[in-house]
Design an enzyme around this catalytic site. Structure first.
Site, PDB file in Angstrom:
ATOM      1  N   GLU A  95      -3.393  13.318   2.306  1.00  0.00           N
ATOM      2  CA  GLU A  95      -4.664  12.864   2.880  1.00  0.00           C
ATOM      3  C   GLU A  95      -5.421  14.046   3.478  1.00  0.00           C
ATOM      4  O   GLU A  95      -6.591  14.259   3.185  1.00  0.00           O
ATOM      5  CB  GLU A  95      -4.405  11.786   3.941  1.00  0.00           C
ATOM      6  CG  GLU A  95      -3.792  10.535   3.338  1.00  0.00           C
ATOM      7  CD  GLU A  95      -4.273   9.272   4.008  1.00  0.00           C
ATOM      8  OE1 GLU A  95      -3.915   9.060   5.175  1.00  0.00           O
ATOM      9  OE2 GLU A  95      -5.019   8.499   3.356  1.00  0.00           O
ATOM     10  N   HIS A 120       3.362  10.344   7.318  1.00  0.00           N
ATOM     11  CA  HIS A 120       2.819  10.059   8.646  1.00  0.00           C
ATOM     12  C   HIS A 120       3.880   9.434   9.529  1.00  0.00           C
ATOM     13  O   HIS A 120       4.493   8.434   9.145  1.00  0.00           O
ATOM     14  CB  HIS A 120       1.614   9.122   8.527  1.00  0.00           C
ATOM     15  CG  HIS A 120       0.426   9.804   7.929  1.00  0.00           C
ATOM     16  ND1 HIS A 120      -0.588   9.151   7.283  1.00  0.00           N
ATOM     17  CD2 HIS A 120       0.099  11.134   7.901  1.00  0.00           C
ATOM     18  CE1 HIS A 120      -1.495  10.030   6.878  1.00  0.00           C
ATOM     19  NE2 HIS A 120      -1.101  11.240   7.240  1.00  0.00           N
ATOM     20  N   HIS A 162       0.832  -1.209   0.000  1.00  0.00           N
ATOM     21  CA  HIS A 162       0.000   0.000   0.000  1.00  0.00           C
ATOM     22  C   HIS A 162       0.865   1.257   0.000  1.00  0.00           C
ATOM     23  O   HIS A 162       0.464   2.310  -0.466  1.00  0.00           O
ATOM     24  CB  HIS A 162      -0.903   0.052   1.236  1.00  0.00           C
ATOM     25  CG  HIS A 162      -1.924  -1.035   1.280  1.00  0.00           C
ATOM     26  ND1 HIS A 162      -2.992  -1.085   0.410  1.00  0.00           N
ATOM     27  CD2 HIS A 162      -2.050  -2.124   2.083  1.00  0.00           C
ATOM     28  CE1 HIS A 162      -3.736  -2.151   0.678  1.00  0.00           C
ATOM     29  NE2 HIS A 162      -3.170  -2.798   1.681  1.00  0.00           N
ATOM     30  N   HIS A 196       5.444   6.456   7.094  1.00  0.00           N
ATOM     31  CA  HIS A 196       5.077   5.998   5.750  1.00  0.00           C
ATOM     32  C   HIS A 196       4.530   7.193   4.963  1.00  0.00           C
ATOM     33  O   HIS A 196       4.373   8.285   5.521  1.00  0.00           O
ATOM     34  CB  HIS A 196       4.054   4.853   5.834  1.00  0.00           C
ATOM     35  CG  HIS A 196       2.791   5.272   6.488  1.00  0.00           C
ATOM     36  ND1 HIS A 196       2.563   5.096   7.829  1.00  0.00           N
ATOM     37  CD2 HIS A 196       1.697   5.915   6.017  1.00  0.00           C
ATOM     38  CE1 HIS A 196       1.382   5.604   8.132  1.00  0.00           C
ATOM     39  NE2 HIS A 196       0.839   6.110   7.053  1.00  0.00           N
ATOM     40  N   THR A 245      -6.214   6.094   8.906  1.00  0.00           N
ATOM     41  CA  THR A 245      -6.822   6.435   7.612  1.00  0.00           C
ATOM     42  C   THR A 245      -6.954   5.213   6.699  1.00  0.00           C
ATOM     43  O   THR A 245      -7.354   5.354   5.550  1.00  0.00           O
ATOM     44  CB  THR A 245      -6.010   7.519   6.877  1.00  0.00           C
ATOM     45  OG1 THR A 245      -4.723   6.991   6.538  1.00  0.00           O
ATOM     46  CG2 THR A 245      -5.841   8.764   7.734  1.00  0.00           C
ATOM     47  N   HIS A 254       1.993   8.919   1.705  1.00  0.00           N
ATOM     48  CA  HIS A 254       0.799   8.896   0.853  1.00  0.00           C
ATOM     49  C   HIS A 254       1.080   9.846  -0.312  1.00  0.00           C
ATOM     50  O   HIS A 254       1.512  10.977  -0.083  1.00  0.00           O
ATOM     51  CB  HIS A 254      -0.433   9.380   1.624  1.00  0.00           C
ATOM     52  CG  HIS A 254      -0.771   8.519   2.813  1.00  0.00           C
ATOM     53  ND1 HIS A 254      -1.682   7.482   2.752  1.00  0.00           N
ATOM     54  CD2 HIS A 254      -0.310   8.535   4.091  1.00  0.00           C
ATOM     55  CE1 HIS A 254      -1.780   6.907   3.945  1.00  0.00           C
ATOM     56  NE2 HIS A 254      -0.959   7.525   4.783  1.00  0.00           N
TER      57      HIS A 254
HETATM   58  C1  SG7 Z   1      -0.262   2.528   6.018  1.00  0.00           C
HETATM   59  O1  SG7 Z   1      -1.136   3.304   6.858  1.00  0.00           O
HETATM   60  C2  SG7 Z   1       0.662   1.589   6.776  1.00  0.00           C
HETATM   61  C3  SG7 Z   1      -0.032   0.937   7.977  1.00  0.00           C
HETATM   62  C4  SG7 Z   1      -0.797   1.966   8.778  1.00  0.00           C
HETATM   63  C5  SG7 Z   1      -1.805   2.623   7.905  1.00  0.00           C
HETATM   64  O2  SG7 Z   1      -0.992   1.729   5.116  1.00  0.00           O
HETATM   65  O3  SG7 Z   1       1.844   2.216   7.149  1.00  0.00           O
HETATM   66  O4  SG7 Z   1       0.905   0.345   8.856  1.00  0.00           O
HETATM   67  C6  SG7 Z   1       1.074  -1.001   8.811  1.00  0.00           C
HETATM   68  C7  SG7 Z   1       1.838  -1.562   9.939  1.00  0.00           C
HETATM   69  O5  SG7 Z   1       0.652  -1.664   7.893  1.00  0.00           O
HETATM   70  O6  SG7 Z   1      -1.489   1.302   9.840  1.00  0.00           O
HETATM   71  C8  SG7 Z   1      -1.815   0.616  12.067  1.00  0.00           C
HETATM   72  C9  SG7 Z   1      -1.059   1.429  11.101  1.00  0.00           C
HETATM   73  O7  SG7 Z   1      -0.142   2.152  11.439  1.00  0.00           O
HETATM   74  C10 SG7 Z   1      -2.688   3.636   8.675  1.00  0.00           C
HETATM   75  O8  SG7 Z   1      -1.890   4.604   9.314  1.00  0.00           O
HETATM   76  S1  SG7 Z   1      -2.235   6.102   9.165  1.00  0.00           S
HETATM   77  O9  SG7 Z   1      -3.522   6.332   9.781  1.00  0.00           O
HETATM   78  O10 SG7 Z   1      -1.148   6.823   9.783  1.00  0.00           O
HETATM   79  N1  SG7 Z   1      -2.347   6.466   7.645  1.00  0.00           N
HETATM   80 ZN    ZN Z   2      -0.794   7.221   6.743  1.00  0.00          ZN
END
Ligand code: SG7
Ligand code: ZN
Length: 262
Positions: free
Chosen positions: A108, A121, A68, A94, A203, A96
Site C-alpha cells: 500500500e 499491517h 478482503h 493482515h 486504508t 496486502h
Molecule cells: C483489512 O484492513 C482488515 C480490516 C481493517 C482494514 O481489510 O484487516 O479489519 C477488519 C476487522 O475487518 O480494518 C478497522 C480495521 O482494522 C483497514 O486496516 S488498515 O488500515 O490497517 N489497512
Molecule cells: Zn491494512
C-alpha cells in the site's frame, strides 16, 4: 454484490467512489501515501518504538479469511510505546498483496514511487481506551505498524512457513484456522529501530482518520515461490482469488512525514 466496497469495482463500490458512502475516504489525511524520501523530516526526538512481547513463543493465533484479506488475531499482551509515551496494544495483523499478473506488487505504501511485493499491517489500539472497540472511534485511537516485504528469488523465509502452509485452510471466505508456534517478531524486518511516521487513516472503508502510522525503513524478505503461494491462496465471496488488495496512494495535503533516521 455481497461486498460493500472493493478495489476494482468488480464487486461493490470501487475505490474512487468510496467517499460517496464513506465520507472520510475523501478526507485530507488519508492512507496509504507515497513516502518521498527527500521530503521526509528527520526528527532526533523520535526514539525506537519500545516493543514488548512480540517474540513470545508458542502462541496459538486464529487466522480468518474475511473476504478482503487474511487476518490473524493478536493477543493484547503485545504492546508498543511510542516516543511521546503513548502505549498501543495489538489487535490483529493482515496482509496486502498484488499478483493479478505475475510480477505485480501489492504493497500500500510506496517509497519514492516504488511498490513492494507485500505489506503487512499490525493494527494496534491506544491502551488508554482499554479495548479496541472503544478506541476505534477515538481521534487518537489507533496505530498501525507497516512492514514492507520484498521478494528475492530463492531466499526462503522459514519464519513465514507456518503462516503460508495454513493458508490452504482459509481458502474460502469466512474460514478460520489456528496458527501454532508463530513468532511475530521473526516475521518483522531485522531492523525495527528505524521508521517513517505520519498521521493517516484506515486504508479501507470507513477510512477513519485516526491512525498513527509507523512504516519500518527496513523490509522483510520472502522467496518468489512463497509470494506466489500467498497471491494464489485465498478467495473472496464470489470464489475469485483475492489479488491486488491495495488502495492507491493518497495526497499528502498538509502533512509531514517524519523519520527517526537521517
Ligand atoms: C483489512 O484492513 C482488515 C480490516 C481493517 C482494514 O481489510 O484487516 O479489519 C477488519 C476487522 O475487518 O480494518 C478497522 C480495521 O482494522 C483497514 O486496516 S488498515 O488500515 O490497517 N489497512
Ligand atoms: Zn491494512
Amino acid at each position: 454484490a455481497l461486498s460493500e466496497w472493493s478495489y476494482s469495482g468488480d464487486d461493490g463500490l470501487e475505490e474512487s467512489r468510496w467517499p460517496e458512502k464513506y465520507p472520510s475516504c475523501g478526507g485530507e489525511r488519508q492512507s496509504p501515501i507515497d513516502v518521498k524520501r527527500r521530503e521526509v523530516h528527520f526528527s532526533s526526538s523520535l526514539l525506537p518504538l519500545h516493543m514488548v512481547n512480540y517474540e513470545e513463543e508458542g502462541l496459538e493465533l486464529s487466522m480468518t479469511n474475511n473476504g478482503h484479506t487474511v487476518q490473524i488475531t493478536l493477543p493484547n499482551t503485545m504492546s508498543m510505546r511510542d516516543s511521546d509515551g503513548t502505549v498501543y496494544r495489538t489487535k490483529q495483523m493482515h496482509f496486502h498483496w498484488g499478483g493479478r499478473d505475475s510480477e505485480i506488487s501489492g504493497s500500500e505504501h510506496t517509497i519514492d514511487g516504488m511498490r513492494h511485493a507485500i505489506e503487512i499491517h499490525l493494527v494496534h489500539f491506544n491502551e488508554k481506551y482499554e479495548t479496541y472497540e472503544k478506541a476505534v472511534d477515538q481521534p487518537d485511537g489507533l496505530a498501525v505498524m507497516a512492514v514492507l516485504v520484498k521478494v528475492e528469488d530463492y531466499t526462503e523465509n522459514d519464519y513465514y512457513s507456518t503462516f503460508i502452509s495454513e493458508l490452504e485452510n482459509v481458502k474460502y471466505t469466512g474460514q478460520t484456522t489456528t496458527l501454532r508456534n508463530v513468532n511475530i517478531r521473526n516475521m518483522l524486518p531485522g531492523d525495527i529501530r528505524h521508521y517513517y511516521t505520519y498521521q493517516g487513516s484506515l486504508t479501507t472503508p470507513p477510512c477513519t482518520e485516526n491512525v498513527k502510522w509507523f512504516v519500518f525503513q527496513d523490509s522483510a524478505t520472502i522467496s518468489k515461490a512463497q509470494a506466489e503461494r500467498i497471491e494464489n491462496a485465498v478467495m473472496d465471496h464470489h470464489n475469485q482469488t483475492i489479488r491486488n488488495g491495495y488502495r492507491r496512494t493518497q495526497p499528502l495535503h498538509n502533512r509531514v512525514v517524519e523519520a527517526n533516521f537521517p
